[in-house]
Design an enzyme around this catalytic site. Structure first.
Site, PDB file in Angstrom:
ATOM      1  N   ASP A 304       8.954 -53.407  38.640  1.00 42.39           N
ATOM      2  CA  ASP A 304       7.759 -53.393  37.799  1.00 42.39           C
ATOM      3  C   ASP A 304       6.597 -52.850  38.632  1.00 42.39           C
ATOM      4  O   ASP A 304       6.678 -52.741  39.855  1.00 42.39           O
ATOM      5  CB  ASP A 304       7.454 -54.789  37.229  1.00 42.39           C
ATOM      6  CG  ASP A 304       6.580 -54.695  35.975  1.00 42.39           C
ATOM      7  OD1 ASP A 304       6.076 -53.599  35.669  1.00 42.39           O
ATOM      8  OD2 ASP A 304       6.396 -55.722  35.290  1.00 42.39           O
TER       9      ASP A 304
HETATM   10  C1  BGC Z   1       4.258 -54.292  33.024  1.00 44.93           C
HETATM   11  C2  BGC Z   1       5.526 -53.667  32.518  1.00 44.93           C
HETATM   12  C3  BGC Z   1       5.326 -52.207  32.205  1.00 44.93           C
HETATM   13  C4  BGC Z   1       4.804 -51.518  33.445  1.00 44.93           C
HETATM   14  C5  BGC Z   1       4.625 -50.034  33.279  1.00 44.93           C
HETATM   15  C6  BGC Z   1       3.610 -53.466  34.108  1.00 44.93           C
HETATM   16  O1  BGC Z   1       2.326 -53.912  34.390  1.00 44.93           O
HETATM   17  O2  BGC Z   1       4.533 -55.580  33.488  1.00 44.93           O
HETATM   18  O3  BGC Z   1       5.996 -54.376  31.399  1.00 44.93           O
HETATM   19  O4  BGC Z   1       6.522 -51.641  31.765  1.00 44.93           O
HETATM   20  O5  BGC Z   1       3.567 -52.100  33.792  1.00 44.93           O
HETATM   21  O6  BGC Z   1       3.554 -49.718  32.489  1.00 44.93           O
END
Ligand code: BGC
Length: 785
Positions: A304
């Site tokens: 993530d």
């Molecule tokens: C979130 C994810 C997301 C990623 C990319 C993160 O802050 O937790 O769910 O897919 O950002 O945007």
């Protein structure tokens, strides 16, 4: 309109709905016994050959480049301030990009990769396509509330078609985190508290996104997230620590991930949270032992956003280099945004801290996904595919149908002899009040994809269209977070002047739901509670429509307002879906996928809980009398145990009665069930047939979500008092009775036992077939040796 006419129209609609959705039982192979590999879309010898041939030609730096992912437009890496990637891509230093602006920009970056880099390896282009791309569908919690995997699959298919036409071939979806805590803002992004329903939804999304073949130009790779336990953040505070036993992980938190991967998902995302002392993005138990050794997942693990860099903040690495080392050695293949693999991975391999084999395997996984998507053959997106015009009717129909089926009717009392809903067709004067009645932006909920302004239709627009402007008296009554006295006075005056009041109240999706949207007070924000009470005091028949990303704790409303409909955030077709429902053209048929708390102090609250020693309840959330004789029981001294509304609950414009279920055998053998489980999990072989008659005892046709629960007693570890094992959406005409049949496989009786093995044990089993998780009469039978 006469009730006969409504009845007839409903019958037609229900018939159409039947043709539209499939009522097949959902797949049940979601609790794998150890060593049962997922059926991956990437396990293809032809792909493997190409991957290995390419790998042989790659330098160390080129390999590392395949594991580096950046968000376009975001300055990446502490102090680098880097936002332009062309040069890096041409140098083979980037494997994936996301948040790319449009198809032209995708093709330009792809050109840098394919024409300018030494080995011509295409980029993987991703985006958070969460509940629609241009056509915004209801938020995921709402989609789950449909209990209708086929409509979710169709919604995901449309998202894939639209996203891929814009060059996006990878979505960071579905979020399959089980959550039992509505304080957590991201509850809106998932399918609620149940692993069986969550698995069915996970599979539906993956099927929709990835289509029949990943290589098709309109397929996008799925990425179930956030692996794992993120939804159990302590106290519902986002990014917070989690502590989940291996048993509970296997029984509740893993299954939707397994389901998504077994449905063929090409990738998975590692989470932010610390799990049992080790951050999920450096957790070798979940990333290697479970994911690779037990499930044998050959696809890509993406971290993530900056979760590798955050290993330093977590305190398990004192610098970025160590964080990178821990992450890749635990099993994270791709670094999203931390810039740590770019900075340190080559050096870590040279120094032997990361083995060549570990690096190669991570690169293989990234390349497999690219080959499976057909990117080597067709790296560019045909720019003429994109629809720049109005949304097509077919997409709007899916968005509307999904929204209609996601609405949950929690209360519909009679006022002067009639249920408040559906509203009479001849209705003269409606007061439409509340900050969410005409708020197109909020209809999208959190993650709006690439929704365009003007696409979403509000309740006000649709209601005005239906009744004529002269008959709809609109008063905003203030903003979501604040209101003036004058706005409230105006709203009360509008209510006084109307036959019926519709109140559209709730949360602000952007700031109160989704990521970093945790709340410690689950009430109506601003002065909305005051507005509600003053409007209700007019005594006019009132319908409260709640727009929210979670259950809101509103005991006053549930006591005093005659009709309450939960709309969640319904997406682009909010207005038409709500108006169709309010006027009875499509009766509400959604059911809760989270237990709706009565008080904050009850949280976490979930139906599939274990029984306490005192008392042994029929359902784990049975109320215990507050002033009962025995003090020493599991209860609060100042609040009941039970929810305001249980998991699975939802009313419609008719009533249903259920008979006690019949079963095809009074006795099953654990040994035979175990043999079957190991031989054919998921192959559909029936272990027990359960039937119940469901009758529509009311005056209009509607669909009922018929739910089957199993409870096991006498097992080596305690099992939930009842747990969902199957469900069907069943259309029933007024007065009609249907025999509903469930063919249960051996999995329905399997659980993770005291050795953490998936087994069926001799036990006493109960089966309920019921309209929700708190009602129904159980049939009991024996699972013998
Ligand atoms: C979130 C994810 C997301 C990623 C990319 C993160 O802050 O937790 O769910 O897919 O950002 O945007």
């Amino acid at each position: 309109m006469s009730s006969k006419k409504i009845c007839c129209r409903l019958a037609i609609l229900v018939f159409l709905a039947t043709a539209f959705s499939s009522f097949a039982q959902t797949p049940q192979r979601d609790a794998p016994f150890r060593g049962q590999p997922v059926r991956s879309s990437l396990a293809d010898p032809a792909i493997e050959q190409k991957v290995n041939a390419l790998l042989k030609q790659m330098t160390l730096e080129e390999k590392v480049g395949q594991l580096v992912q950046y968000s376009v437009g975001t300055a990446t890496g502490p102090g680098t301030g880097r936002t332009g990637y062309s040069e890096m891509i041409a140098g083979g230093q980037v494997g994936a990009l996301f948040n790319v602006e449009n198809v032209q920009q995708v093709n330009r970056f792809q050109h840098d990769a394919v024409e300018k880099s030494r080995l011509h390896i295409p980029l993987l282009i991703g985006l958070d396509v969460i509940h629609g791309y241009r056509t915004t569908m209801p938020v995921p919690l709402a989609l789950a509330s449909t209990w209708d995997p086929p409509i979710v699959e169709r919604a995901a298919r449309i998202a894939a078609q639209e996203a891929s036409a814009d060059g996006v071939r990878w979505t960071f979806s579905p979020m399959v985190d089980i959550t039992r805590d509505p304080r957590w803002g991201r509850i809106i992004e998932g399918a609620g508290e149940d692993p069986y329903l969550g698995s069915a939804m996970a599979r539906a999304y993956v099927r929709g996104y990835q289509g029949k073949s990943l290589a098709a130009a309109d397929s996008i790779a799925a990425c179930p997230k956030h692996y794992v336990g993120y939804g159990a953040a302590e106290a519902g505070r986002d990014y917070n620590t989690t502590e989940i036993s291996e048993h509970t992980l296997r029984e509740f938190y893993f299954p939707p991930f397994y389901a998504a991967l077994d449905e063929g998902s090409a990738t998975i995302m590692s989470a932010f949270n610390t799990l049992n002392g080790v951050p999920a993005s450096a957790n070798a138990f979940t990333l290697t032992q479970i994911l690779r050794k037990e499930w044998r997942f050959p696809g890509l693990v993406d971290s993530d956003w900056t979760s590798l860099g955050e290993l330093v903040a977590h305190g398990i690495a004192n610098d970025g280099k160590t964080a990178a080392e821990k992450a890749i050695n635990a099993g994270v293949d791709m670094d999203m945004e931390s810039n740590l693999y770019h900075e340190h991975l080559a050096e870590l391999v040279k120094s032997g801290k990361v083995s060549q084999g570990t690096l190669d395997e991570a690169v293989r996984r990234a390349l497999r996904v690219k080959f499976a998507l057909g990117l080597f053959e067709k790296p560019y997106t045909d720019e003429s595919r994109k629809n720049n015009g109005a949304l097509p009717a077919e997409s709007l129909e899916i968005a509307r149908t999904a929204a209609q089926r996601s609405l949950v009717l929690l209360k519909n009392d009679q006022v002067t002899g009639h249920s408040v809903l559906p509203l009479g067709q001849g209705l003269q004067k409606v007061a439409l009040i509340g900050p969410l009645a005409d708020d197109a932006g909020n209809m999208a909920g959190s993650w709006a994809g690439r929704a365009e302004q003007g696409d979403a239709i509000t309740l006000k627009a649709s209601l005005t269209q239906k009744l004529g402007a002269a008959n709809v008296k609109y008063a905003k009554g203030g903003d979501i977070k604040n209101a003036t006295d004058a706005q409230i006075t105006e709203a009360v005056a509008a209510a006084n002047d109307a036959d019926v009041v519709i109140l559209a109240l709730g949360e602000d999706a952007g700031t109160m739901t989704g990521e970093a949207g945790s709340r410690a007070h689950l009430d109506l924000p601003g002065r909305q509670q005051e507005l509600l009470e003053k409007v209700a005091a007019t005594g006019k028949p009132t319908v409260l429509i709640l727009f929210s990303g979670r259950p809101l704790i509103l005991p006053w409303a549930f006591q005093h307002v005659p009709a309450v409909l939960v709309a969640w955030f319904p997406g682009v077709q909010a207005g038409p879906a709500l108006v169709n429902t309010l006027f009875g053209e499509t009766p509400p048929t959604g059911k809760l996928v989270v237990s709706w708390p009565h008080a904050m102090g009850q949280i976490p609250l979930y139906y599939n809980a274990l029984s306490t020693g005192r008392p042994a309840p029929k359902t784990a959330l049975t109320n215990v009398p507050l002033n009962g004789e025995d003090k020493y029981v599991s209860r609060y001294v100042d609040e009941q145990n039970g929810p305001q509304f249980p998991f699975g609950y939802g009313l419609t414009y008719t009533q249903f009665s259920f008979t006690k279920p019949d079963i095809s055998a009074a006795h099953l053998s654990a040994r035979k069930l175990n043999e079957e489980l190991r031989k054919s999990a998921g192959s559909g072989k029936t272990a027990l047939t359960v039937t119940a008659s469901v009758t529509n005892t009311g005056k209009v046709a509607a669909e009922e979500v018929v739910q089957l629960y199993v409870g096991l007693r006498g097992t080596s570890v305690e099992e939930p008092v009842r747990a969902l094992k199957a469900f069907q959406r069943v259309p029933l005409a007024a007065g009609e009775t249907k025999k509903v049949t469930f063919d249960l496989g051996s999995e329905a009786f399997a659980f993770w036992n005291i050795q953490n093995e998936l087994e069926i044990e001799p036990s006493k089993a109960n089966i309920w077939v019921s309209p929700d998780s708190a009602s129904g009469e159980a049939v009991e039978f024996e699972i013998g040796e």
